[in-house]
Design a protein around this motif. Structure first.
Motif, short mmCIF file in Angstrom:
data_model
loop_
_atom_site.label_atom_id
_atom_site.label_comp_id
_atom_site.label_asym_id
_atom_site.label_seq_id
_atom_site.Cartn_x
_atom_site.Cartn_y
_atom_site.Cartn_z
N ALA A 87 0.85 -1.21 0.00
CA ALA A 87 0.00 0.00 0.00
C ALA A 87 0.88 1.25 0.00
CB ALA A 87 -0.92 -0.01 1.23
N LEU A 88 1.97 1.21 0.77
CA LEU A 88 2.88 2.35 0.80
C LEU A 88 3.52 2.56 -0.57
CD1 LEU A 88 4.71 1.86 4.23
CD2 LEU A 88 3.10 3.67 3.63
N ALA A 89 3.89 1.45 -1.20
CA ALA A 89 4.55 1.52 -2.51
C ALA A 89 3.63 2.16 -3.54
CB ALA A 89 4.98 0.14 -2.96
N ARG B 209 8.41 7.01 -5.87
CA ARG B 209 9.82 7.14 -5.48
C ARG B 209 10.15 6.23 -4.29
NH1 ARG B 209 12.18 12.28 -3.20
NH2 ARG B 209 14.25 11.52 -2.73
N PHE B 210 9.22 6.17 -3.36
CA PHE B 210 9.40 5.24 -2.24
C PHE B 210 9.49 3.82 -2.77
CE2 PHE B 210 7.44 2.25 0.78
CZ PHE B 210 8.37 2.36 1.82
N CYS B 211 8.64 3.54 -3.73
CA CYS B 211 8.61 2.19 -4.31
C CYS B 211 9.98 1.83 -4.89
CB CYS B 211 7.53 2.14 -5.39
SG CYS B 211 7.34 0.53 -6.11
N GLY C 106 10.61 -6.79 -6.49
CA GLY C 106 9.49 -6.39 -5.63
C GLY C 106 9.70 -6.70 -4.16
N LEU C 107 10.90 -7.17 -3.81
CA LEU C 107 11.17 -7.44 -2.39
C LEU C 107 11.73 -6.19 -1.72
CD1 LEU C 107 12.90 -10.94 -2.68
CD2 LEU C 107 10.61 -10.46 -1.76
N LEU C 108 11.40 -6.04 -0.45
CA LEU C 108 11.96 -4.93 0.30
C LEU C 108 13.48 -5.08 0.31
CD1 LEU C 108 10.93 -2.52 2.09
CD2 LEU C 108 11.31 -4.03 4.05
N LYS C 109 14.22 -4.01 0.01
CA LYS C 109 15.69 -4.10 0.00
C LYS C 109 16.18 -4.60 1.36
CE LYS C 109 16.44 -0.76 -3.64
NZ LYS C 109 16.80 0.61 -4.02
N ASP C 110 17.21 -5.43 1.32
CA ASP C 110 17.55 -6.17 2.54
C ASP C 110 18.08 -5.29 3.68
OD1 ASP C 110 20.01 -5.69 1.50
OD2 ASP C 110 20.67 -7.77 1.43
#
Lengths: 241, 91
Positions: free
Chosen positions: B35-37, B42-44, B52-56
């Motif tokens: 939802a945030l993405a 830019r946040f995405c 599509g994975l959150l950066k580690d």
């Protein structure tokens, strides 16, 4: 015993922690990893406060693009070794302390020699790979690590006491990829000052350290936040300490 | 249910310092991130990798406790606070 010249030089802080506190600072050897934006602020305030021995390591030469924030260096120093320029600035500021510049890359081979007899480590690096080296060395030698990092208007700081608090790897399990980051003098000033303040409190046994807390500075909002953190039992760096 | 999100460092410039999202009951941490993405491209691109994975290295906290990557399917509850933070590394 402090000399008359030292008593006069440090008189305004001796009001805070007495002659014995000042003597403790004089007996302390600090290792500063990096003579860049954070390292400049850290080294200047540590020298001014009278930490007795300051060893500062960097492998770069001064570039004109460093001068917006790296206040150890002057325009005339462009092209010089950063540690040579640092030595000059720190000696001019406080000739009563021992300053040991080491123009050397910090890596797993050099770190043991660089850390020799150090009582604490000031993290003024610009990448996480080297910070992890510092973290492991702090754990091995059981000495505190004072972490700081910046990017643009943002900064963060924390204090690691080996075996007693979350280590840097507990907080940051994965390294950030290296990048060219935006850098601003005042952000280095805020974070570097917090790091030295932590080192002072540690040596003097005063106040509450930033252990298990990550302090975040937002220069755009002019606000600070903190994130609580704790040791990770499975941390590959500190689980055995 | 309402979830409070706190963003720090450069994420704050993209999302604002604090926002409240209205999500279907029992939404997961991953669904909150999705939802945030969708709120901010830019946040995405800053927070997620190409798959599509959150950066580690991005840190996530729920109610001030660290969330590991294996907790992404954990269900959130009304009133939870989630913090998202990209550490900085410069010196």
């Amino acid at each position: 015993m402090l000399t008359d010249a030292e008593l006069e030089r440090y008189s305004r802080q001796i009001m805070l922690f007495g002659r014995s506190g000042q003597e403790r600072l004089r007996e302390t050897t600090a290792f500063i990893a990096g003579a860049g934006g954070l390292g400049s602020v850290v080294a200047i305030y540590m020298a001014a406060a009278g930490f007795g021995c300051i060893r500062i390591a960097d492998c770069d030469t001064v570039d004109v693009s460093n001068l917006n924030r790296q206040v150890l260096h002057r325009t005339i120093d462009v092209g010089r070794d950063k540690t040579e320029s640092a030595l000059q600035t720190l000696k001019d500021l406080n000739p009563t302390i021992d300053i040991q510049p080491v123009q050397e890359r910090l890596d797993e081979h050099s770190i043991e020699g660089l850390l020799r007899d150090s009582d604490l480590i000031m993290d003024a690096m610009d990448n996480f790979e080297t910070r992890y080296l510092l973290n492991r060395a702090a754990l091995r030698h059981n000495i505190p690590l004072f972490h700081g990092a910046i990017s643009g208007f943002h900064g963060q700081a924390t204090t690691v006491l080996p075996g007693r608090s979350a280590c840097l790897r507990c907080l940051f399990p994965r390294a950030l990829p290296p990048s060219t980051f935006p850098a601003l003098g005042p952000t280095c000033g805020v974070i570097g000052s917090i790091q030295v303040n932590e080192a002072l409190k540690f040596v003097l046994g005063k106040g509450e350290l930033l252990t298990n807390r990550l302090l975040l500075w937002d220069g755009l909002a002019s606000s600070m936040d903190e994130l609580a953190c704790e040791r990770r039992p499975a941390c590959e760096h500190c689980r055995d300490y | 249910m309402k979830i409070k999100v706190r963003a720090f460092a450069s994420f704050r410039e993209m999302l604002g310092s604090e926002l409240e999202l209205d999500l279907p009951d029992e939404s997961s941490v991953q669904e909150l991130l999705d939802a945030l993405a969708s709120l901010n491209p830019r946040f995405c691109s800053e927070a997620f990798d190409r798959s599509g994975l959150l950066k580690d290295y991005v840190l996530l906290m729920k109610n001030r406790k660290r969330l590991d990557r294996d907790s992404m399917n954990q269900a959130l509850e009304d009133g939870d606070e989630v913090a998202v933070f990209p550490p900085v590394s410069g010196g």
